[in-house]
Design a protein around this motif. Structure first.
Motif, PDB file in Angstrom:
ATOM      1  N   MET A   1       0.803  -1.181   0.000  1.00 31.37           N
ATOM      2  CA  MET A   1       0.000   0.000   0.000  1.00 31.37           C
ATOM      3  C   MET A   1       0.861   1.265   0.000  1.00 31.37           C
ATOM      4  SD  MET A   1      -3.000   1.110   0.040  1.00 31.37           S
ATOM      5  CE  MET A   1      -4.074   2.356   0.558  1.00 31.37           C
ATOM      6  N   TRP A   2       1.998   1.244   0.708  1.00 30.66           N
ATOM      7  CA  TRP A   2       2.865   2.411   0.758  1.00 30.66           C
ATOM      8  C   TRP A   2       3.473   2.722  -0.598  1.00 30.66           C
ATOM      9  CZ3 TRP A   2       2.327   5.468   4.622  1.00 30.66           C
ATOM     10  CH2 TRP A   2       1.903   4.973   5.847  1.00 30.66           C
ATOM     11  N   TRP A   3       3.745   1.727  -1.398  1.00 33.23           N
ATOM     12  CA  TRP A   3       4.348   1.980  -2.700  1.00 33.23           C
ATOM     13  C   TRP A   3       3.361   2.673  -3.627  1.00 33.23           C
ATOM     14  CZ3 TRP A   3       2.396  -0.263  -7.092  1.00 33.23           C
ATOM     15  CH2 TRP A   3       1.504  -1.325  -6.912  1.00 33.23           C
ATOM     16  N   VAL A   4       2.055   2.434  -3.477  1.00 30.85           N
ATOM     17  CA  VAL A   4       1.049   3.133  -4.275  1.00 30.85           C
ATOM     18  C   VAL A   4       1.049   4.619  -3.917  1.00 30.85           C
ATOM     19  CG1 VAL A   4      -1.426   3.332  -4.737  1.00 30.85           C
ATOM     20  CG2 VAL A   4      -0.376   1.072  -4.527  1.00 30.85           C
ATOM     21  N   ILE A   5       1.120   4.900  -2.631  1.00 31.40           N
ATOM     22  CA  ILE A   5       1.164   6.297  -2.192  1.00 31.40           C
ATOM     23  C   ILE A   5       2.437   6.973  -2.697  1.00 31.40           C
ATOM     24  CG2 ILE A   5       1.309   7.793  -0.157  1.00 31.40           C
ATOM     25  CD1 ILE A   5      -0.488   5.765   1.282  1.00 31.40           C
ATOM     26  N   ALA A   6       3.545   6.252  -2.679  1.00 33.37           N
ATOM     27  CA  ALA A   6       4.811   6.802  -3.168  1.00 33.37           C
ATOM     28  C   ALA A   6       4.738   7.077  -4.663  1.00 33.37           C
ATOM     29  CB  ALA A   6       5.958   5.853  -2.843  1.00 33.37           C
ATOM     30  N   VAL A   7       4.143   6.171  -5.441  1.00 33.87           N
ATOM     31  CA  VAL A   7       4.015   6.364  -6.888  1.00 33.87           C
ATOM     32  C   VAL A   7       3.099   7.549  -7.181  1.00 33.87           C
ATOM     33  CG1 VAL A   7       3.091   5.322  -9.000  1.00 33.87           C
ATOM     34  CG2 VAL A   7       4.574   3.990  -7.503  1.00 33.87           C
ATOM     35  N   VAL A   8       1.990   7.651  -6.474  1.00 34.56           N
ATOM     36  CA  VAL A   8       1.071   8.776  -6.675  1.00 34.56           C
ATOM     37  C   VAL A   8       1.763  10.090  -6.314  1.00 34.56           C
ATOM     38  CG1 VAL A   8      -1.064   9.839  -5.836  1.00 34.56           C
ATOM     39  CG2 VAL A   8      -1.021   7.410  -6.406  1.00 34.56           C
ATOM     40  N   ALA A   9       2.499  10.108  -5.218  1.00 40.62           N
ATOM     41  CA  ALA A   9       3.224  11.310  -4.822  1.00 40.62           C
ATOM     42  C   ALA A   9       4.269  11.683  -5.871  1.00 40.62           C
ATOM     43  CB  ALA A   9       3.885  11.106  -3.462  1.00 40.62           C
ATOM     44  N   LEU A  10       4.952  10.687  -6.427  1.00 40.28           N
ATOM     45  CA  LEU A  10       5.941  10.941  -7.462  1.00 40.28           C
ATOM     46  C   LEU A  10       5.282  11.504  -8.721  1.00 40.28           C
ATOM     47  CD1 LEU A  10       8.902  10.716  -8.366  1.00 40.28           C
ATOM     48  CD2 LEU A  10       8.337   8.441  -9.236  1.00 40.28           C
ATOM     49  N   VAL A  11       4.157  10.948  -9.118  1.00 38.89           N
ATOM     50  CA  VAL A  11       3.444  11.429 -10.299  1.00 38.89           C
ATOM     51  C   VAL A  11       2.966  12.869 -10.082  1.00 38.89           C
ATOM     52  CG1 VAL A  11       1.338  11.110 -11.675  1.00 38.89           C
ATOM     53  CG2 VAL A  11       2.795   9.155 -11.150  1.00 38.89           C
ATOM     54  N   VAL A  12       2.458  13.161  -8.904  1.00 36.73           N
ATOM     55  CA  VAL A  12       2.012  14.517  -8.587  1.00 36.73           C
ATOM     56  C   VAL A  12       3.198  15.480  -8.607  1.00 36.73           C
ATOM     57  CG1 VAL A  12       1.067  15.969  -6.741  1.00 36.73           C
ATOM     58  CG2 VAL A  12      -0.053  13.827  -7.334  1.00 36.73           C
ATOM     59  N   ALA A  13       4.329  15.076  -8.065  1.00 35.57           N
ATOM     60  CA  ALA A  13       5.514  15.936  -8.050  1.00 35.57           C
ATOM     61  C   ALA A  13       6.006  16.214  -9.466  1.00 35.57           C
ATOM     62  CB  ALA A  13       6.619  15.304  -7.209  1.00 35.57           C
ATOM     63  N   VAL A  14       6.052  15.185 -10.301  1.00 37.24           N
ATOM     64  CA  VAL A  14       6.495  15.369 -11.686  1.00 37.24           C
ATOM     65  C   VAL A  14       5.508  16.248 -12.455  1.00 37.24           C
ATOM     66  CG1 VAL A  14       6.895  14.164 -13.864  1.00 37.24           C
ATOM     67  CG2 VAL A  14       7.885  13.274 -11.763  1.00 37.24           C
ATOM     68  N   ALA A  15       4.225  16.025 -12.267  1.00 36.89           N
ATOM     69  CA  ALA A  15       3.216  16.835 -12.951  1.00 36.89           C
ATOM     70  C   ALA A  15       3.301  18.293 -12.503  1.00 36.89           C
ATOM     71  CB  ALA A  15       1.821  16.277 -12.680  1.00 36.89           C
ATOM     72  N   THR A  16       3.531  18.514 -11.230  1.00 39.20           N
ATOM     73  CA  THR A  16       3.673  19.878 -10.716  1.00 39.20           C
ATOM     74  C   THR A  16       4.904  20.547 -11.320  1.00 39.20           C
ATOM     75  OG1 THR A  16       2.594  19.235  -8.656  1.00 39.20           O
ATOM     76  CG2 THR A  16       3.900  21.266  -8.624  1.00 39.20           C
ATOM     77  N   TYR A  17       5.999  19.835 -11.387  1.00 42.03           N
ATOM     78  CA  TYR A  17       7.224  20.394 -11.961  1.00 42.03           C
ATOM     79  C   TYR A  17       7.027  20.712 -13.448  1.00 42.03           C
ATOM     80  CZ  TYR A  17      12.101  20.940 -13.275  1.00 42.03           C
ATOM     81  OH  TYR A  17      13.273  21.427 -13.762  1.00 42.03           O
ATOM     82  N   LEU A  18       6.386  19.818 -14.187  1.00 41.71           N
ATOM     83  CA  LEU A  18       6.156  20.068 -15.610  1.00 41.71           C
ATOM     84  C   LEU A  18       5.204  21.247 -15.820  1.00 41.71           C
ATOM     85  CD1 LEU A  18       5.950  16.452 -17.057  1.00 41.71           C
ATOM     86  CD2 LEU A  18       7.790  18.120 -17.341  1.00 41.71           C
ATOM     87  N   THR A  19       4.220  21.379 -14.961  1.00 42.47           N
ATOM     88  CA  THR A  19       3.317  22.530 -15.045  1.00 42.47           C
ATOM     89  C   THR A  19       4.075  23.826 -14.771  1.00 42.47           C
ATOM     90  OG1 THR A  19       1.485  21.145 -14.312  1.00 42.47           O
ATOM     91  CG2 THR A  19       1.186  23.521 -14.130  1.00 42.47           C
ATOM     92  N   TRP A  20       4.959  23.802 -13.781  1.00 44.68           N
ATOM     93  CA  TRP A  20       5.767  24.979 -13.484  1.00 44.68           C
ATOM     94  C   TRP A  20       6.673  25.316 -14.665  1.00 44.68           C
ATOM     95  CZ3 TRP A  20      11.121  25.453 -12.917  1.00 44.68           C
ATOM     96  CH2 TRP A  20      11.547  26.694 -12.437  1.00 44.68           C
ATOM     97  N   LEU A  21       7.277  24.288 -15.275  1.00 45.06           N
ATOM     98  CA  LEU A  21       8.139  24.526 -16.448  1.00 45.06           C
ATOM     99  C   LEU A  21       7.343  25.118 -17.602  1.00 45.06           C
ATOM    100  CD1 LEU A  21      10.588  21.486 -16.762  1.00 45.06           C
ATOM    101  CD2 LEU A  21      11.140  23.868 -16.320  1.00 45.06           C
ATOM    102  N   ALA A  22       6.148  24.593 -17.849  1.00 46.69           N
ATOM    103  CA  ALA A  22       5.315  25.113 -18.938  1.00 46.69           C
ATOM    104  C   ALA A  22       4.944  26.574 -18.687  1.00 46.69           C
ATOM    105  CB  ALA A  22       4.060  24.262 -19.098  1.00 46.69           C
ATOM    106  N   ALA A  23       4.630  26.899 -17.439  1.00 42.23           N
ATOM    107  CA  ALA A  23       4.312  28.291 -17.106  1.00 42.23           C
ATOM    108  C   ALA A  23       5.534  29.181 -17.290  1.00 42.23           C
ATOM    109  CB  ALA A  23       3.788  28.377 -15.680  1.00 42.23           C
TER     110      ALA A  23
END
Length: 156
Positions: A1-23
């Motif tokens: 269960m912890w690895w799912v939370i880690a993967v979701v957190a990683l995806v959110v972090a990458v998406a946030t970084y890409l959104t910041w880069l696009a802006a």
């Protein structure tokens, strides 16, 4: 269960970084467009001041070069502005001093606007070369900004 939370957190972090880069890419390209608009306005003011100087000093070649610079298309703008700068340097003699002073001040503003524009373009091009921006094509909706490369337009 912890690895799912880690993967979701990683995806959110990458998406946030890409959104910041696009802006960031959007902001830099907006700054480049604004800097070009400012440079264009100062170039038009300089050409208008050169027309006034040419009329006051009776210099037909300077007037012709200034009118060409005013009517130049974006592709031919650098050549026309270089030609106007050469004419201004060669024809700046003893015309009325208030017209000459206005032209000198406008030429200094053009030089500053050109420097600012080229600095912003350098920054935008550097961001466009970053691997993540190229990989995800974050700059695809923006035209590639170009340097405005002319002789130093400032007069003495």
């Amino acid at each position: 269960m912890w690895w799912v939370i880690a993967v979701v957190a990683l995806v959110v972090a990458v998406a946030t970084y890409l959104t910041w880069l696009a802006a960031r890419v959007d902001r830099l390209h907006a700054r480049a467009a604004a800097a070009y608009a400012t440079l264009d306005a100062h170039l038009v003011r300089r050409a208008a001041a050169a027309v006034a100087l040419a009329e006051a000093a009776q210099l037909p070649t300077l007037m012709y070069a200034a009118k060409i610079a005013l009517d130049a298309q974006p592709d031919d703008r650098e050549v026309a502005e270089n030609d106007l700068t050469r004419h201004l340097r060669s024809d700046l003699g003893n015309p009325p001093s208030d017209v000459t002073e206005a032209l000198i001040q406008t030429s200094r503003r053009v030089a500053l606007a050109r420097q600012v524009h080229n600095d912003v373009v350098r920054d935008a091009l550097a961001v466009r070369r970053r691997p993540l921006i190229r990989l995800f094509r974050l700059a695809r909706k923006h035209p590639v900004p170009a340097y405005f490369d002319v002789d130093d337009p400032s007069l003495s």
